[in-house]
Enzyme design. Structure first.
Site, short mmCIF file in Angstrom:
data_model
loop_
_atom_site.label_atom_id
_atom_site.label_comp_id
_atom_site.label_asym_id
_atom_site.label_seq_id
_atom_site.Cartn_x
_atom_site.Cartn_y
_atom_site.Cartn_z
N CYS A 1 0.81 -1.22 0.00
CA CYS A 1 0.00 0.00 0.00
C CYS A 1 0.84 1.26 0.00
O CYS A 1 0.36 2.33 -0.38
CB CYS A 1 -0.94 0.02 1.20
SG CYS A 1 -2.11 -1.36 1.25
N HIS B 1 -8.74 4.04 -1.73
CA HIS B 1 -7.37 3.56 -1.51
C HIS B 1 -6.92 2.78 -2.74
O HIS B 1 -6.92 1.55 -2.76
CB HIS B 1 -7.36 2.68 -0.25
CG HIS B 1 -6.02 2.13 0.11
ND1 HIS B 1 -4.82 2.60 -0.40
CD2 HIS B 1 -5.69 1.11 0.96
CE1 HIS B 1 -3.83 1.89 0.12
NE2 HIS B 1 -4.32 0.98 0.94
N CYS C 1 0.58 2.08 6.59
CA CYS C 1 0.84 0.67 6.88
C CYS C 1 0.88 -0.10 5.56
O CYS C 1 0.31 0.33 4.56
CB CYS C 1 -0.24 0.10 7.80
SG CYS C 1 -1.91 0.19 7.12
N GLY D 1 1.23 -4.22 3.59
CA GLY D 1 1.12 -5.67 3.67
C GLY D 1 2.45 -6.31 4.01
O GLY D 1 3.51 -5.84 3.59
#
Length: 388
Positions: free
Chosen positions: A91, A343, A373, A375
């Site tokens: 992300c 997102h 944050c 993955g």
């Protein structure tokens, strides 16, 4: 050592990441190419000056395979001499692209560079790049009980930090309220690059209320995990998660000396950077150590920061960040966050950067902090300083 400055930064309005969404009819390479062209037209920059293009993209398969960044450069009609690479830090991919771009300028490797990102979740579904295989199988020896999907990680975080469903839904409704208010006020007009006639975030639901969110069912409830995680109350729903989204974004970054030589006015400079790994089971908590590391490196305190962008992958993420740092909720995602604004994975880093720069300019703030944050248990964080 050169200062790395942001001359301009833009994003598309979000499109729903499913067939029929506002951007679903556009090939992701063309979506990014249009964004690159728009960015350069705004500054009237000679593209021959660009040393590199660094693009973020997560699901690098199908139409997003084979170096999307390079394909977008060529599709945009830019000189063949401009190289490009496509990176995947999940992300945070395009935030990492911005880090790499700015760090390259600071090191003297670049004079002019573009950091950007794209994701078409409608055309290249999440996890399609797995191609039916399990990329995590070699980790079984280290994590014999198995890792879990991000949504279950969000459930574990909510349980550990004692965030109940009401708290999550209240936060999510406020994200939509802020995003709708920013849209209505015209605040996004300076940051959104229209794609055709699409110039408004499609994922905002202005009518969202806590009461409506309370009626949604949990998204990740899994009876096979009841015994392993009895503390989970199964509170993560579509309403307190970021929606599947399409979008692109891009930042024009150069040395302060180069910007001055070209007669361009920098909007902000990069102040400090941090990146860290974290427990891949909880996965989304890396924003906490990344922010601690960032503040230590920067010599600043959170009281010095005028606006924070903490990516709203799921509502527990910004909420645990608030708890950890005792931060001012009014400064957190003041124009709404990903729960409302979408997102688009690989595009979200420079998308948040676009909003942060514009928010600092609108309020006269000096410092902005952005963290995401990622993955696998990672996080990026950075501080920028408004100029002018």
């Amino acid at each position: 050592m050169s200062n790395a400055v942001i001359v301009d930064v833009v994003r598309t309005a979000s499109g729903k990441g499913k067939p029929g969404g506002a951007l679903s009819g556009i090939h992701p390479v063309e979506l990014l190419a249009t964004t690159l062209r728009g960015l350069l037209e705004r500054s009237d920059l000679d593209p021959e000056l660009i040393d590199d293009v660094i693009a973020g993209c997560v699901s690098q398969s199908g139409e997003q395979a084979a170096n999307t960044g390079r394909n977008a450069v060529l599709a945009a009609g830019l000189p063949e001499s401009i190289p490009a690479t496509t990176i995947d830090r999940q992300c945070g991919s395009s935030q990492q692209a911005a880090h790499f771009a700015a760090q390259g300028v600071i090191a003297g490797a670049y004079d002019v560079v573009i950091a950007c990102g794209v994701e078409s979740m409608s055309r290249v579904p999440m996890f399609s790049n797995f191609a039916g295989r399990n990329p995590y199988e070699p980790l079984d020896g280290r994590y014999p009980d198995g890792l879990v999907p991000q949504g279950v990680s969000a459930e574990l975080i909510a349980a550990r930090w004692k965030l109940d469903r009401q708290t999550l839904d209240e936060y999510s409704a406020e994200s939509h309220r802020r995003a709708a208010a920013a849209t209505a006020s015209g605040a996004f007009g300076t940051e959104i690059l229209p794609i055709g006639d699409h110039d408004t975030d499609e994922t905002i639901r202005a009518s969202t209320t806590v009461e409506r969110l309370a009626g949604l069912k949990p998204s990740f409830q899994d009876p096979t995990l009841y015994e392993r995680f009895p503390e989970i109350t199964w509170s993560i729903t579509p309403g307190n998660s970021s929606p599947l989204s399409d979008g692109a974004s891009a930042a024009l970054i150069m040395s302060e000396e180069k910007a001055n030589a070209l007669g361009l006015t920098p909007r902000a400079r990069f102040h400090s950077f941090a990146v860290t790994g974290s427990d891949p089971l909880f996965m989304l908590t890396g924003i906490i150590p990344a922010t601690h590391k960032l503040l230590q490196r920067s010599g600043l305190t959170l009281d010095d920061i005028d606006s924070y962008e903490v990516n709203e992958a799921f509502a527990p993420v910004p909420l645990i960040w608030l708890q950890e740092f005792g931060a001012d909720p009014a400064k957190l995602n003041p124009r709404g966050g990903a729960i409302a604004l979408g997102h688009p994975l690989g595009a979200s880093g420079t998308k948040l950067l676009t909003t942060l720069v514009n928010q600092l300019e609108a309020t006269g703030g000096r410092y902005g902090l952005q963290t995401m944050c990622e993955g696998g248990g990672m996080a990026n964080a950075m501080i920028i300083e408004r100029l002018g």
